[in-house]
Motif scaffolding. Structure first.
Motif, PDB file in Angstrom:
ATOM      1  N   ILE A  52       5.280   8.232   0.002  1.00 53.79           N
ATOM      2  CA  ILE A  52       5.559   6.920   0.592  1.00 53.79           C
ATOM      3  C   ILE A  52       4.987   6.827   1.999  1.00 53.79           C
ATOM      4  CG2 ILE A  52       7.424   5.421   1.454  1.00 53.79           C
ATOM      5  CD1 ILE A  52       9.048   6.485  -1.045  1.00 53.79           C
ATOM      6  N   GLU A  53       5.196   7.857   2.811  1.00 48.96           N
ATOM      7  CA  GLU A  53       4.652   7.854   4.179  1.00 48.96           C
ATOM      8  C   GLU A  53       3.128   7.786   4.171  1.00 48.96           C
ATOM      9  OE1 GLU A  53       6.188   7.433   7.141  1.00 48.96           O
ATOM     10  OE2 GLU A  53       7.880   7.069   5.801  1.00 48.96           O
ATOM     11  N   ARG A  55       1.217   6.492   1.808  1.00 51.02           N
ATOM     12  CA  ARG A  55       0.812   5.166   1.357  1.00 51.02           C
ATOM     13  C   ARG A  55       1.014   4.125   2.461  1.00 51.02           C
ATOM     14  NH1 ARG A  55      -0.299   5.095  -4.065  1.00 51.02           N
ATOM     15  NH2 ARG A  55       0.275   2.933  -4.421  1.00 51.02           N
ATOM     16  N   LYS A  56       2.076   4.274   3.253  1.00 50.23           N
ATOM     17  CA  LYS A  56       2.271   3.381   4.408  1.00 50.23           C
ATOM     18  C   LYS A  56       1.148   3.570   5.411  1.00 50.23           C
ATOM     19  CE  LYS A  56       7.320   3.046   4.413  1.00 50.23           C
ATOM     20  NZ  LYS A  56       8.551   3.472   5.132  1.00 50.23           N
ATOM     21  N   LYS A  57       0.786   4.823   5.642  1.00 54.94           N
ATOM     22  CA  LYS A  57      -0.239   5.152   6.627  1.00 54.94           C
ATOM     23  C   LYS A  57      -1.592   4.543   6.269  1.00 54.94           C
ATOM     24  CE  LYS A  57       0.270   9.254   8.236  1.00 54.94           C
ATOM     25  NZ  LYS A  57       0.252  10.709   8.451  1.00 54.94           N
ATOM     26  N   GLY A  59      -1.917   1.873   4.350  1.00 54.04           N
ATOM     27  CA  GLY A  59      -1.753   0.440   4.151  1.00 54.04           C
ATOM     28  C   GLY A  59      -1.590  -0.011   2.725  1.00 54.04           C
ATOM     29  N   VAL A  61       1.461   0.282   0.899  1.00 55.49           N
ATOM     30  CA  VAL A  61       2.821  -0.182   0.615  1.00 55.49           C
ATOM     31  C   VAL A  61       2.898  -1.680   0.895  1.00 55.49           C
ATOM     32  CG1 VAL A  61       5.239  -0.007   1.312  1.00 55.49           C
ATOM     33  CG2 VAL A  61       3.870   2.052   1.059  1.00 55.49           C
ATOM     34  N   GLY A  62       3.429  -2.420  -0.074  1.00 59.31           N
ATOM     35  CA  GLY A  62       3.546  -3.860   0.069  1.00 59.31           C
ATOM     36  C   GLY A  62       2.357  -4.635  -0.470  1.00 59.31           C
TER      37      GLY A  62
END
Length: 65
Positions: A52-53, A55-57, A59, A61-62
């Motif tokens: 998750i981290e 994928r957030k990094k 871009g 997520v969402g």
């Protein structure tokens, strides 16, 4: 790339987009898209948190459908 730990304590990095499944039997076994199996010391929760981290990094997520 995310960091995981081999059973002998050695750290290494894998591409989380290549993980097909994760099994707990009793160690965490990651089945990669290549068919390779990786047994790691990390808990499923740790692996998921790192994915998750990551994928957030980058871009993602969402932005998934």
């Amino acid at each position: 790339m995310i960091q995981v730990t081999k059973l002998n304590g050695e750290k290494y990095w894998i591409n989380p987009h290549q993980i097909e499944t994760m099994e707990l039997n009793p160690d965490v076994t990651l089945l990669m898209l290549s068919g390779k199996k990786l047994v790691v010391k990390d808990s499923p929760e740790e692996v998921l948190s790192r994915i998750i981290e990551y994928r957030k990094k980058i871009g993602l997520v969402g932005n998934e459908h």
